[in-house]
Design a protein around this motif. Structure first.
Motif, PDB file in Angstrom:
ATOM      1  N   CYS A  16      70.304  93.649  -6.591  1.00 43.19           N
ATOM      2  CA  CYS A  16      70.766  94.923  -6.051  1.00 43.19           C
ATOM      3  C   CYS A  16      71.393  94.756  -4.668  1.00 43.19           C
ATOM      4  O   CYS A  16      72.215  95.573  -4.251  1.00 43.19           O
ATOM      5  N   ALA A  17      71.006  93.703  -3.965  1.00 44.50           N
ATOM      6  CA  ALA A  17      71.612  93.429  -2.665  1.00 44.50           C
ATOM      7  C   ALA A  17      73.055  92.970  -2.825  1.00 44.50           C
ATOM      8  O   ALA A  17      73.837  93.010  -1.867  1.00 44.50           O
ATOM      9  N   GLY A  18      73.409  92.540  -4.033  1.00 43.92           N
ATOM     10  CA  GLY A  18      74.779  92.139  -4.331  1.00 43.92           C
ATOM     11  C   GLY A  18      75.512  93.241  -5.056  1.00 43.92           C
ATOM     12  O   GLY A  18      75.335  94.418  -4.759  1.00 43.92           O
ATOM     13  N   ASP A  19      76.304  92.875  -6.040  1.00 46.30           N
ATOM     14  CA  ASP A  19      77.113  93.853  -6.764  1.00 46.30           C
ATOM     15  C   ASP A  19      76.720  93.941  -8.233  1.00 46.30           C
ATOM     16  O   ASP A  19      77.567  94.087  -9.111  1.00 46.30           O
ATOM     17  N   VAL A  20      75.411  93.869  -8.511  1.00 45.33           N
ATOM     18  CA  VAL A  20      74.953  93.990  -9.879  1.00 45.33           C
ATOM     19  C   VAL A  20      75.435  95.306 -10.478  1.00 45.33           C
ATOM     20  O   VAL A  20      75.532  96.328  -9.789  1.00 45.33           O
ATOM     21  N   GLU A  21      75.780  95.279 -11.772  1.00 46.37           N
ATOM     22  CA  GLU A  21      76.239  96.495 -12.456  1.00 46.37           C
ATOM     23  C   GLU A  21      75.097  97.513 -12.475  1.00 46.37           C
ATOM     24  O   GLU A  21      73.967  97.184 -12.825  1.00 46.37           O
ATOM     25  N   ILE A  22      75.408  98.746 -12.070  1.00 46.83           N
ATOM     26  CA  ILE A  22      74.387  99.784 -11.866  1.00 46.83           C
ATOM     27  C   ILE A  22      73.544 100.023 -13.108  1.00 46.83           C
ATOM     28  O   ILE A  22      72.309 100.066 -13.053  1.00 46.83           O
ATOM     29  N   HIS A  23      74.188 100.208 -14.257  1.00 47.87           N
ATOM     30  CA  HIS A  23      73.440 100.582 -15.466  1.00 47.87           C
ATOM     31  C   HIS A  23      72.507  99.465 -15.925  1.00 47.87           C
ATOM     32  O   HIS A  23      71.394  99.739 -16.399  1.00 47.87           O
ATOM     33  N   SER A  24      72.922  98.226 -15.748  1.00 47.13           N
ATOM     34  CA  SER A  24      72.050  97.128 -16.140  1.00 47.13           C
ATOM     35  C   SER A  24      70.866  97.018 -15.175  1.00 47.13           C
ATOM     36  O   SER A  24      69.742  96.700 -15.584  1.00 47.13           O
ATOM     37  N   ALA A  25      71.090  97.306 -13.902  1.00 47.03           N
ATOM     38  CA  ALA A  25      70.005  97.282 -12.924  1.00 47.03           C
ATOM     39  C   ALA A  25      68.993  98.377 -13.220  1.00 47.03           C
ATOM     40  O   ALA A  25      67.772  98.158 -13.155  1.00 47.03           O
ATOM     41  N   ILE A  26      69.481  99.575 -13.560  1.00 46.81           N
ATOM     42  CA  ILE A  26      68.577 100.684 -13.889  1.00 46.81           C
ATOM     43  C   ILE A  26      67.784 100.367 -15.149  1.00 46.81           C
ATOM     44  O   ILE A  26      66.572 100.641 -15.230  1.00 46.81           O
ATOM     45  N   ALA A  27      68.428  99.763 -16.140  1.00 44.54           N
ATOM     46  CA  ALA A  27      67.737  99.398 -17.385  1.00 44.54           C
ATOM     47  C   ALA A  27      66.624  98.384 -17.113  1.00 44.54           C
ATOM     48  O   ALA A  27      65.515  98.501 -17.662  1.00 44.54           O
ATOM     49  N   GLU A  28      66.894  97.396 -16.287  1.00 48.21           N
ATOM     50  CA  GLU A  28      65.882  96.400 -15.936  1.00 48.21           C
ATOM     51  C   GLU A  28      64.728  97.067 -15.169  1.00 48.21           C
ATOM     52  O   GLU A  28      63.552  96.762 -15.399  1.00 48.21           O
TER      53      GLU A  28
END
Length: 242
Positions: A16-28
């Motif tokens: 999350c400190a980088g540019d991870v795709e939002i929806h994949s981060a929320i799913a994780e």
């Protein structure tokens, strides 16, 4: 808490400190909190004061019938769980808020509504930022839940990281307007307003007429778009001008 949970939580925070795709981060994130029995989550923020306050949800998977009930009963204005976010700096639990301080009759009614619906525990992670920015990540369970200090630390870490990634994605809370350009005299007068002085008292302190003091106070209110002195003081404090 398993080593795998801890490792995944730290990895998510790092992503999350980088540019991870939002929806994949929320799913994780949802998958991780689910392993602790937390079935639903919501992340949002608000900024500004009075008529200038803006609310924004970044993600929300609260049950539809609970959202309808929450809005129908107008719970937000009296929700002690949300109010606790303004007072706390660290993660807290729904069950802890009730024990921490006496509840008003309305706040107790909110708890009763939540219990009748089926909530048994809710985790809150408060976020504080500049210019009155306030965020909150809430994670809820229909089952009684307990968390070790390590689990609480991981929940706190990844909730804050994901909130910031979501906020950064849309730039919510950034000051897009220019800083209000008050004169030195307007700021000086408002500093005295902030400590409760009247126009007459300000005039005596500054060696000016009452009408001149009033003129500067009204000028500050107009530049801030405030309808009252208290709102003007609050906004100036948020801008760091008082």
């Amino acid at each position: 808490m398993s080593a795998d949970f801890s490792a995944r939580a730290v990895a998510l925070a790092g992503a999350c400190a980088g540019d991870v795709e939002i929806h994949s981060a929320i799913a994780e994130f949802r998958d991780l909190i689910g392993t602790l029995g937390l079935a639903h989550s919501v992340c949002g923020a608000w900024t500004g004061v009075s008529t200038h306050r803006v609310h924004r949800f970044f993600f929300n998977d609260w049950p539809e019938d609970w959202l309808a009930l929450y809005n129908e009963k107008q719970i937000f204005a009296d929700d002690p769980f949300v109010e606790e976010a303004r007072r706390s700096m660290t993660l807290y639990l729904w069950s802890e808020v009730e024990k921490r301080r006496p509840l008003t009759p309305r706040a107790q009614a909110v708890y009763d509504i939540g219990r009748a619906y089926g909530w048994r525990e809710v985790v809150g992670v408060p976020i504080h930022g500049p210019m009155g920015y306030q965020g909150l990540v809430s994670l809820a369970s229909f089952d009684t839940a307990t968390f070790s200090p390590q689990e609480r630390a991981c929940l706190d870490l990844m909730s804050r990281a994901l909130h910031e990634r979501c906020r950064r994605e849309i730039g919510f809370g950034l000051v897009s307007e220019d800083m209000p350009k008050l004169t030195a005299r307007e700021i000086e007068c408002m500093q005295w307003v902030a400590v409760g002085k009247t126009d007459w008292e300000i005039a005596q302190v500054l060696g000016i007429s009452r009408s001149t003091a009033h003129f500067h106070v009204e000028g500050a209110k107009k530049k801030l778009g405030s309808t009252s002195r208290s709102e003007c003081v609050t906004r100036l404090a948020l801008y760091g001008l008082l």
